[in-house]
Design a protein around this motif. Structure first.
Motif, short mmCIF file in Angstrom:
data_model
loop_
_atom_site.label_atom_id
_atom_site.label_comp_id
_atom_site.label_asym_id
_atom_site.label_seq_id
_atom_site.Cartn_x
_atom_site.Cartn_y
_atom_site.Cartn_z
N ARG A 52 0.89 -1.17 0.00
CA ARG A 52 0.00 0.00 0.00
C ARG A 52 0.91 1.21 0.00
NH1 ARG A 52 -5.30 -0.23 3.14
NH2 ARG A 52 -5.90 -0.97 1.08
N ASP A 53 0.64 2.15 -0.89
CA ASP A 53 1.52 3.32 -1.03
C ASP A 53 2.97 2.91 -1.30
OD1 ASP A 53 -0.56 5.16 -0.64
OD2 ASP A 53 -0.34 5.02 1.54
N ARG A 54 3.13 1.84 -2.07
CA ARG A 54 4.45 1.32 -2.47
C ARG A 54 5.31 0.87 -1.30
NH1 ARG A 54 5.95 4.43 -7.99
NH2 ARG A 54 3.82 4.44 -8.75
N ALA A 55 4.67 0.53 -0.21
CA ALA A 55 5.38 0.04 0.96
C ALA A 55 4.66 -1.21 1.47
CB ALA A 55 5.39 1.12 2.06
N PRO A 56 5.35 -2.05 2.23
CA PRO A 56 4.66 -3.20 2.80
C PRO A 56 3.41 -2.75 3.56
CG PRO A 56 7.01 -3.38 3.16
CD PRO A 56 6.76 -1.99 2.61
N CYS A 57 2.36 -3.53 3.43
CA CYS A 57 1.09 -3.13 4.06
C CYS A 57 1.09 -3.50 5.54
CB CYS A 57 -0.07 -3.79 3.34
SG CYS A 57 -0.04 -5.59 3.44
N SER A 58 0.20 -2.84 6.26
CA SER A 58 0.03 -3.16 7.68
C SER A 58 -0.79 -4.45 7.80
CB SER A 58 -0.69 -2.03 8.41
OG SER A 58 -2.06 -2.00 8.02
N HIS A 59 -0.67 -5.08 8.94
CA HIS A 59 -1.42 -6.29 9.21
C HIS A 59 -2.93 -5.99 9.15
CE1 HIS A 59 -2.11 -10.31 10.70
NE2 HIS A 59 -2.88 -9.82 11.64
N ALA A 60 -3.35 -4.86 9.69
CA ALA A 60 -4.77 -4.49 9.70
C ALA A 60 -5.30 -4.29 8.28
CB ALA A 60 -4.99 -3.23 10.53
N ASP A 61 -4.52 -3.62 7.43
CA ASP A 61 -4.95 -3.41 6.04
C ASP A 61 -5.04 -4.75 5.30
OD1 ASP A 61 -5.11 -0.67 6.39
OD2 ASP A 61 -3.15 -0.27 5.49
N ALA A 62 -4.06 -5.62 5.51
CA ALA A 62 -4.08 -6.93 4.87
C ALA A 62 -5.30 -7.74 5.31
CB ALA A 62 -2.80 -7.69 5.19
N GLU A 63 -5.62 -7.69 6.58
CA GLU A 63 -6.80 -8.40 7.08
C GLU A 63 -8.08 -7.85 6.48
OE1 GLU A 63 -6.72 -8.37 11.36
OE2 GLU A 63 -5.49 -10.19 11.41
N ALA A 64 -8.17 -6.53 6.33
CA ALA A 64 -9.38 -5.92 5.76
C ALA A 64 -9.59 -6.36 4.32
CB ALA A 64 -9.29 -4.39 5.85
N VAL A 65 -8.52 -6.40 3.52
CA VAL A 65 -8.65 -6.84 2.13
C VAL A 65 -9.01 -8.31 2.08
CG1 VAL A 65 -7.39 -7.22 -0.03
CG2 VAL A 65 -7.15 -5.05 1.18
N ALA A 66 -8.36 -9.13 2.88
CA ALA A 66 -8.67 -10.57 2.90
C ALA A 66 -10.13 -10.80 3.30
CB ALA A 66 -7.72 -11.30 3.85
N ALA A 67 -10.60 -10.08 4.31
CA ALA A 67 -11.98 -10.26 4.76
C ALA A 67 -12.98 -9.81 3.70
CB ALA A 67 -12.22 -9.49 6.06
N SER A 68 -12.68 -8.72 2.99
CA SER A 68 -13.63 -8.21 2.00
C SER A 68 -13.67 -9.06 0.74
CB SER A 68 -13.31 -6.75 1.66
OG SER A 68 -12.10 -6.66 0.93
N THR A 69 -12.68 -9.93 0.55
CA THR A 69 -12.68 -10.81 -0.63
C THR A 69 -12.75 -12.28 -0.25
OG1 THR A 69 -10.25 -10.86 -0.73
CG2 THR A 69 -11.38 -9.13 -2.01
N ALA A 70 -13.08 -12.58 1.00
CA ALA A 70 -13.13 -13.96 1.48
C ALA A 70 -14.24 -14.76 0.83
CB ALA A 70 -13.27 -14.00 2.99
N THR A 71 -15.32 -14.10 0.49
CA THR A 71 -16.43 -14.78 -0.17
C THR A 71 -16.76 -14.02 -1.45
OG1 THR A 71 -18.09 -13.48 1.02
CG2 THR A 71 -17.41 -15.58 2.02
N GLY A 72 -17.45 -14.69 -2.33
CA GLY A 72 -17.83 -14.07 -3.59
C GLY A 72 -16.72 -14.19 -4.61
N SER A 73 -16.80 -13.35 -5.62
CA SER A 73 -15.83 -13.38 -6.70
C SER A 73 -15.85 -12.06 -7.45
CB SER A 73 -16.15 -14.51 -7.68
OG SER A 73 -17.35 -14.23 -8.37
N HIS A 74 -14.83 -11.86 -8.25
CA HIS A 74 -14.81 -10.69 -9.11
C HIS A 74 -16.03 -10.71 -10.03
CE1 HIS A 74 -13.65 -7.80 -12.12
NE2 HIS A 74 -13.62 -8.75 -13.03
N GLN A 75 -16.29 -11.85 -10.67
CA GLN A 75 -17.41 -11.94 -11.60
C GLN A 75 -18.75 -11.69 -10.90
OE1 GLN A 75 -17.44 -12.11 -14.91
NE2 GLN A 75 -15.25 -11.89 -14.76
N GLY A 76 -18.89 -12.19 -9.68
CA GLY A 76 -20.12 -11.95 -8.93
C GLY A 76 -20.32 -10.48 -8.63
N THR A 77 -19.24 -9.78 -8.32
CA THR A 77 -19.31 -8.35 -8.07
C THR A 77 -19.70 -7.60 -9.33
OG1 THR A 77 -17.68 -8.54 -6.31
CG2 THR A 77 -18.03 -6.34 -7.22
N VAL A 78 -19.13 -7.99 -10.46
CA VAL A 78 -19.50 -7.37 -11.74
C VAL A 78 -20.98 -7.58 -12.01
CG1 VAL A 78 -19.18 -7.46 -14.24
CG2 VAL A 78 -17.20 -7.48 -12.74
#
Length: 86
Positions: A52-78
């Protein structure tokens, strides 16, 4: 195919998908695959935030992205966004 990412992503975020491809989020409907291959159907969820911002991401940011993409799919979102906007 457009890519409307989860809200947990920020401009410039770099992620890895479950297919082993790396991507850069460049805007709500724009993404770049680092391998140069056609983007096809888009990233395969779940996603792992790499930087994030060209630097290693924080643990909290990584968890937020993982949680928001844990279910569903790109195609489902489209499909969901398309149905809302007709």
């Amino acid at each position: 195919m457009p890519w409307r990412p989860p809200a947990a992503l920020s401009l410039g975020d770099e992620v890895a998908d479950t297919a082993g491809r790396a991507w850069r989020f460049e805007g709500p409907w724009n993404r770049l695959a680092f391998d140069g291959a056609p983007t096809g159907a888009g990233p395969e969820w779940p996603l792992i935030l790499l930087t994030r911002d060209r630097a290693p991401c924080s643990h909290a940011d990584a968890e937020a992205v993982a949680a928001s993409t844990a279910t569903g799919s790109h195609q489902g979102t489209v499909r969901q966004w398309t149905s809302l906007t007709d």
